[in-house]
Design a protein around this motif. Structure first.
Motif, PDB file in Angstrom:
ATOM      1  N   LEU A  47      24.285  38.561  40.948  1.00  0.00           N
ATOM      2  CA  LEU A  47      22.906  38.636  41.421  1.00  0.00           C
ATOM      3  C   LEU A  47      21.912  38.391  40.294  1.00  0.00           C
ATOM      4  CD1 LEU A  47      20.978  39.218  43.753  1.00  0.00           C
ATOM      5  CD2 LEU A  47      21.179  41.659  43.227  1.00  0.00           C
ATOM      6  N   ALA A  48      22.241  38.864  39.084  1.00  0.00           N
ATOM      7  CA  ALA A  48      21.332  38.672  37.943  1.00  0.00           C
ATOM      8  C   ALA A  48      21.554  37.329  37.261  1.00  0.00           C
ATOM      9  CB  ALA A  48      21.527  39.808  36.938  1.00  0.00           C
ATOM     10  N   GLY A  49      22.824  36.878  37.190  1.00  0.00           N
ATOM     11  CA  GLY A  49      23.087  35.648  36.448  1.00  0.00           C
ATOM     12  C   GLY A  49      22.935  34.392  37.266  1.00  0.00           C
ATOM     13  N   ALA A  50      23.271  34.431  38.527  1.00  0.00           N
ATOM     14  CA  ALA A  50      23.178  33.229  39.390  1.00  0.00           C
ATOM     15  C   ALA A  50      22.667  33.633  40.761  1.00  0.00           C
ATOM     16  CB  ALA A  50      24.523  32.538  39.485  1.00  0.00           C
ATOM     17  N   PRO A  51      21.399  33.957  40.863  1.00  0.00           N
ATOM     18  CA  PRO A  51      20.853  34.420  42.154  1.00  0.00           C
ATOM     19  C   PRO A  51      20.953  33.353  43.248  1.00  0.00           C
ATOM     20  CG  PRO A  51      19.088  33.994  40.575  1.00  0.00           C
ATOM     21  CD  PRO A  51      20.368  33.919  39.807  1.00  0.00           C
ATOM     22  N   ALA A  52      20.859  32.068  42.875  1.00  0.00           N
ATOM     23  CA  ALA A  52      20.955  31.013  43.887  1.00  0.00           C
ATOM     24  C   ALA A  52      22.355  30.988  44.517  1.00  0.00           C
ATOM     25  CB  ALA A  52      20.612  29.659  43.267  1.00  0.00           C
ATOM     26  N   VAL A  53      23.375  31.180  43.667  1.00  0.00           N
ATOM     27  CA  VAL A  53      24.746  31.228  44.187  1.00  0.00           C
ATOM     28  C   VAL A  53      24.925  32.439  45.089  1.00  0.00           C
ATOM     29  CG1 VAL A  53      27.172  31.447  43.550  1.00  0.00           C
ATOM     30  CG2 VAL A  53      25.662  29.984  42.207  1.00  0.00           C
ATOM     31  N   TRP A  54      24.387  33.578  44.669  1.00  0.00           N
ATOM     32  CA  TRP A  54      24.492  34.809  45.475  1.00  0.00           C
ATOM     33  C   TRP A  54      23.813  34.619  46.832  1.00  0.00           C
ATOM     34  CZ3 TRP A  54      20.849  38.114  47.518  1.00  0.00           C
ATOM     35  CH2 TRP A  54      21.318  39.352  47.976  1.00  0.00           C
ATOM     36  N   LEU A  55      22.600  34.008  46.803  1.00  0.00           N
ATOM     37  CA  LEU A  55      21.873  33.795  48.048  1.00  0.00           C
ATOM     38  C   LEU A  55      22.605  32.798  48.945  1.00  0.00           C
ATOM     39  CD1 LEU A  55      19.358  34.289  49.742  1.00  0.00           C
ATOM     40  CD2 LEU A  55      18.214  32.440  48.497  1.00  0.00           C
ATOM     41  N   THR A  56      23.208  31.762  48.356  1.00  0.00           N
ATOM     42  CA  THR A  56      23.957  30.787  49.149  1.00  0.00           C
ATOM     43  C   THR A  56      25.155  31.431  49.827  1.00  0.00           C
ATOM     44  OG1 THR A  56      23.284  29.028  47.621  1.00  0.00           O
ATOM     45  CG2 THR A  56      25.168  28.585  49.076  1.00  0.00           C
ATOM     46  N   ALA A  57      25.878  32.286  49.100  1.00  0.00           N
ATOM     47  CA  ALA A  57      27.023  32.973  49.698  1.00  0.00           C
ATOM     48  C   ALA A  57      26.577  33.867  50.852  1.00  0.00           C
ATOM     49  CB  ALA A  57      27.753  33.794  48.638  1.00  0.00           C
ATOM     50  N   CYS A  58      25.450  34.555  50.675  1.00  0.00           N
ATOM     51  CA  CYS A  58      24.945  35.403  51.767  1.00  0.00           C
ATOM     52  C   CYS A  58      24.552  34.571  52.976  1.00  0.00           C
ATOM     53  CB  CYS A  58      23.748  36.216  51.272  1.00  0.00           C
ATOM     54  SG  CYS A  58      24.176  37.469  50.042  1.00  0.00           S
ATOM     55  N   LEU A  59      23.959  33.385  52.753  1.00  0.00           N
ATOM     56  CA  LEU A  59      23.598  32.511  53.871  1.00  0.00           C
ATOM     57  C   LEU A  59      24.839  31.998  54.597  1.00  0.00           C
ATOM     58  CD1 LEU A  59      20.644  30.433  52.346  1.00  0.00           C
ATOM     59  CD2 LEU A  59      20.522  32.248  54.071  1.00  0.00           C
ATOM     60  N   VAL A  60      25.898  31.686  53.826  1.00  0.00           N
ATOM     61  CA  VAL A  60      27.139  31.235  54.456  1.00  0.00           C
ATOM     62  C   VAL A  60      27.725  32.329  55.340  1.00  0.00           C
ATOM     63  CG1 VAL A  60      29.513  30.539  53.994  1.00  0.00           C
ATOM     64  CG2 VAL A  60      27.657  29.543  52.659  1.00  0.00           C
ATOM     65  N   VAL A  61      27.722  33.569  54.855  1.00  0.00           N
ATOM     66  CA  VAL A  61      28.224  34.690  55.669  1.00  0.00           C
ATOM     67  C   VAL A  61      27.368  34.859  56.919  1.00  0.00           C
ATOM     68  CG1 VAL A  61      28.570  37.181  55.719  1.00  0.00           C
ATOM     69  CG2 VAL A  61      29.240  35.869  53.703  1.00  0.00           C
ATOM     70  N   THR A  62      26.045  34.732  56.775  1.00  0.00           N
ATOM     71  CA  THR A  62      25.156  34.887  57.929  1.00  0.00           C
ATOM     72  C   THR A  62      25.420  33.814  58.978  1.00  0.00           C
ATOM     73  OG1 THR A  62      23.466  35.825  56.469  1.00  0.00           O
ATOM     74  CG2 THR A  62      22.745  35.055  58.630  1.00  0.00           C
ATOM     75  N   VAL A  63      25.602  32.557  58.522  1.00  0.00           N
ATOM     76  CA  VAL A  63      25.901  31.471  59.468  1.00  0.00           C
ATOM     77  C   VAL A  63      27.237  31.718  60.160  1.00  0.00           C
ATOM     78  CG1 VAL A  63      26.430  29.016  59.633  1.00  0.00           C
ATOM     79  CG2 VAL A  63      24.510  29.780  58.245  1.00  0.00           C
ATOM     80  N   GLY A  64      28.247  32.188  59.407  1.00  0.00           N
ATOM     81  CA  GLY A  64      29.549  32.461  60.012  1.00  0.00           C
ATOM     82  C   GLY A  64      29.486  33.533  61.077  1.00  0.00           C
ATOM     83  N   VAL A  65      28.706  34.584  60.822  1.00  0.00           N
ATOM     84  CA  VAL A  65      28.559  35.659  61.816  1.00  0.00           C
ATOM     85  C   VAL A  65      27.783  35.158  63.027  1.00  0.00           C
ATOM     86  CG1 VAL A  65      27.553  37.933  62.234  1.00  0.00           C
ATOM     87  CG2 VAL A  65      28.771  37.482  60.100  1.00  0.00           C
ATOM     88  N   ALA A  66      26.740  34.359  62.806  1.00  0.00           N
ATOM     89  CA  ALA A  66      25.894  33.890  63.903  1.00  0.00           C
ATOM     90  C   ALA A  66      26.646  32.945  64.835  1.00  0.00           C
ATOM     91  CB  ALA A  66      24.648  33.210  63.350  1.00  0.00           C
ATOM     92  N   LEU A  67      27.572  32.141  64.291  1.00  0.00           N
ATOM     93  CA  LEU A  67      28.248  31.122  65.099  1.00  0.00           C
ATOM     94  C   LEU A  67      29.675  31.486  65.468  1.00  0.00           C
ATOM     95  CD1 LEU A  67      27.053  27.898  63.218  1.00  0.00           C
ATOM     96  CD2 LEU A  67      26.000  29.053  65.167  1.00  0.00           C
ATOM     97  N   ARG A  68      30.093  32.728  65.246  1.00  0.00           N
ATOM     98  CA  ARG A  68      31.495  33.078  65.476  1.00  0.00           C
ATOM     99  C   ARG A  68      31.875  33.010  66.952  1.00  0.00           C
ATOM    100  NH1 ARG A  68      32.177  38.749  66.539  1.00  0.00           N
ATOM    101  NH2 ARG A  68      30.161  39.800  66.734  1.00  0.00           N
ATOM    102  N   ARG A  69      30.932  33.140  67.858  1.00  0.00           N
ATOM    103  CA  ARG A  69      31.232  33.026  69.291  1.00  0.00           C
ATOM    104  C   ARG A  69      30.899  31.643  69.836  1.00  0.00           C
ATOM    105  NH1 ARG A  69      28.929  38.180  69.083  1.00  0.00           N
ATOM    106  NH2 ARG A  69      26.907  37.231  69.543  1.00  0.00           N
ATOM    107  N   ALA A  70      29.733  31.122  69.479  1.00  0.00           N
ATOM    108  CA  ALA A  70      29.309  29.833  70.026  1.00  0.00           C
ATOM    109  C   ALA A  70      30.066  28.672  69.414  1.00  0.00           C
ATOM    110  CB  ALA A  70      27.804  29.647  69.814  1.00  0.00           C
TER     111      ALA A  70
END
Length: 407
Positions: A47-70
């Motif tokens: 989170l401190a050294g590569a915040p963009a990578v951390w944010l990208t990983a969180c977005l990937v998890v969010t997309v996976g949860v949002a589309l797990r049924r559809a």
């Protein structure tokens, strides 16, 4: 151009499925997303050294949860992409845990294996290229093992769970179809037995009505009758003839196979003793014993309802013994009491080891039970000692038929 149109069509279908699913409108979606993202807040190094990578990983998890049924394949792709963050997260476990849960969820929903193969192959190639670009070559094996442990194995477990549930559901459907078929066969057997009863009624009542019409016709020719009496006799003869025709039409409605219910099950003027003698000439000797006086028939040559049912019990039991226990000793007991007739047919197991029993659907006993029930009696068929017994109690004065036993 055509490929571009296919991509647009698939994208539009995906957007419509997502809109219909309405992600994050259920409490479970928010709870799952919170469980998967909460550990990421503890990884302060990334989170401190590569915040963009951390944010990208969180977005990937969010997309996976949002589309797990559809869109389960897209959710599986998001899970596979999480493994590519190994060079940045290193030993941190939360991306692997999130990938495993998303892969398991996709495995439960993806019925085709082709999309999963494409996702795993693409993620493997991308992982090898990524390691060659931003990490050392020794990390390639670690990345592949992480992808296998966090994506392939959970997806396989979810897919196995889906197949097991599908097999269980198919098994229950098959059992329901077999139960329905059994009920259908039983109902058809009851209908056939009712048609045979109708045939017996037709044979007895039709004979009497025909005799009445003949007597009326003979009386009509008498010269001693007055014109008024002759007119009444003519009407009586016509009504008897009409009643015979109406009876024939009504019985025809109860018959099967184009109005033919088959021959009557009771040959004319044949008793149970005659039936047993006829069976002995064609099959196995029978130990027959009849006690008591049979109930008097209302008319000569017209058997009683209990007599018809008793004849059918002995006939069906002897037929079954010859079919299912060929060569086995058979005993028939008929006991006439003042108020009822008790019939018992017992066959033992075949003495010869080579005797082969035939299989049956049980429709004969089902129809027999229906006839006995309509006669106001009770039928019991089942094992007895080393053999099988069919036993019926038939009242001479039938009451209301007892309720049919539940299937």
């Amino acid at each position: 151009m055509r490929r571009w149109q296919d991509i647009r069509r698939l994208t539009g279908q995906l957007l419509r499925d997502v809109a219909a699913d309405r992600p994050f409108t259920r409490p479970g979606d928010h709870g799952l997303l919170l469980v998967l993202l909460a550990p990421s807040a503890l990884d302060t190094r990334v989170l401190a050294g590569a915040p963009a990578v951390w944010l990208t990983a969180c977005l990937v998890v969010t997309v996976g949860v949002a589309l797990r049924r559809a869109a389960p394949p897209v959710s599986l792709l998001a899970a596979a992409l999480l493994a590519l963050f190994l060079p940045w997260f290193g030993a941190s476990a939360w991306p692997a845990v999130a990938a495993a849960l998303l892969s398991w969820s996709a495995g439960r929903r993806v019925s085709r294996i082709r999309p999963a193969q494409l996702v795993f192959a693409g993620a493997t190639v991308a992982g090898v290229l990524l390691v060659g670009a931003v990490a050392e070559a020794k990390d390639t094996l670690s990345l592949l093992m992480l992808q296998f442990a966090s994506c392939v194995l959970p997806w396989w477990a979810g897919n196995w769970r889906r197949q097991r549930a599908a097999l269980a559901h198919a098994g229950w459907e098959h059992a329901e179809r077999l139960e329905w078929r059994q009920r259908f066969v039983a109902e058809q057997a009851r209908h056939r037995e009712r048609a045979r009863i109708a045939q017996d009624i037709h044979d007895s009542l039709g004979h009497e009505l025909s005799a009445m019409a003949l007597l009326a016709g003979g009386l009509e020719l008498s010269r001693e009758l007055s014109a008024e009496h002759r007119s009444v006799v003519v009407q009586l003869r016509e009504r008897c003839t009409l009643a015979t025709e109406r009876l024939h039409e009504a019985i025809g409605l109860l018959r099967e196979d184009g109005g033919s219910a088959g021959p009557s099950l009771v040959p004319a003027h044949e008793s149970i003793a005659g039936l047993v003698r006829r069976f002995e000439r064609a099959a196995t000797p029978v130990d027959f014993r009849e006690e008591g006086a049979a109930p008097a028939a209302p008319e000569p040559g017209v058997p009683t309802l209990a007599g018809l049912a008793a004849y059918r019990v002995v006939q069906e039991a002897l037929t079954n013994s010859a079919k299912h226990a060929p060569g086995a000793p058979v005993s028939v007991r008929v006991l006439h009491r003042p108020d009822e007739t008790v019939v018992s047919v017992v066959n033992e197991t075949p003495r010869r080891a080579g005797s082969r029993a035939a299989t049956g659907s049980g429709a004969g006993l089902i129809g027999l039970d229906e006839r006995v029930r309509l006669a106001g009696g009770m039928l019991r068929a089942g094992p007895r000692g080393n053999g099988f017994e069919v036993r019926a109690r038939l009242p001479h004065i039938p009451s209301a038929p007892p309720p049919r036993a539940a299937a």
